[in-house]
Design a protein around this motif. Sequence first.
Motif, short mmCIF file in Angstrom:
data_model
loop_
_atom_site.label_atom_id
_atom_site.label_comp_id
_atom_site.label_asym_id
_atom_site.label_seq_id
_atom_site.Cartn_x
_atom_site.Cartn_y
_atom_site.Cartn_z
N GLU A 192 0.72 -1.22 0.05
CA GLU A 192 0.06 0.01 0.09
C GLU A 192 0.86 1.43 -0.01
OE1 GLU A 192 -3.13 -0.09 -0.35
OE2 GLU A 192 -3.89 -2.02 0.03
N LEU A 246 -5.15 -3.22 -4.62
CA LEU A 246 -4.92 -2.59 -3.33
C LEU A 246 -6.09 -1.50 -3.13
CD1 LEU A 246 -1.02 -2.11 -4.06
CD2 LEU A 246 -2.24 -3.95 -2.44
N HIS A 247 -5.70 -0.85 -1.80
CA HIS A 247 -6.67 0.07 -1.38
C HIS A 247 -6.26 1.58 -1.59
CE1 HIS A 247 -9.32 -3.03 0.29
NE2 HIS A 247 -8.24 -3.21 0.88
N ALA A 248 -4.85 1.65 -1.48
CA ALA A 248 -4.34 3.03 -1.73
C ALA A 248 -4.56 3.64 -2.88
CB ALA A 248 -2.71 2.81 -1.31
#
Length: 292
Positions: A192, A246-248
């Motif tokens: 991240e 991913l979340h970023a």
Amino acid sequence: MTASANAYPCPVCGAGADLATGCPGCGRAPDPTAAEVIRLDAEIVALIPQVEQARQAYLGLDSSLRHIRQRRDTLAERVREAAAAARTAALSSVAAVSSASAVSSAGAVSSAGGPVGAVGAPVRPETSTRTVQNVLFVLGGLLVGAAAIVFTVVAWATLGIAGRALILAGLTALALAAPLVARRRGLAATAETFAAIGLLLVVLDGYAAWAVGLFAVDDLPGARYAALVGGASAAVAAGYRRLSGLHAPWFAGLLLVQPVAPLLAYDAGFGAAGWALAFAGLATVNLGMTRG
């Protein structure tokens, strides 16, 4: 009033006067006020001993109260100390019983052929290897991001156009490739972090292109070019999110897309209606990203 209460000294000549006849010395008429002063003086003289007696009684009661409070506090402290000692003794007794039981159990296991050291709980490390790897990888990513910003802003003028583009493109590719490797190794936090750094470098690439006039982008108005860089970076973030999972990148894309519509509205010189339309479109985009 009695005859003594009616008598008073004349305030003018000092002769004995009376409320009925006045002053026989100077012939002054009766003066009730002077007579009242004399009467009040007599009452004050009578009240002084009573006040002194009441004061002495108050001092005696106050002394008794202080003594009783001091005695009470001393006894209460003794009670607390005794209770604390009793609790300590009880805990010591329980600990002694538990220790004796543990020793007996250990002796039984030892006599049966089992290892005595197995009775104690295993010692666990303070920090897992995975946590140490994550921390070091995150710190390394932050250092890479800081170095990229310093290089782009400060050391930009010391290299040629080809060298600048090559170095910055290499850093961007490395930062975007690192999260894919880290995620496969289970380093989610590190992935991240490097994803966010890689998307920051994408924005810095746009700034670098503007600084060197790559493809004549410096001929565009500043607001329009900034909007294009924000939109392109947001699109890269959206695609990278689908690639990496991913979340970023999702948060980065949501942040990068915010100034696009207002910058385009400013560049086009829209009035109030145009600004309202731009912010309405931005709200629609935000709603769509949150639902996605």
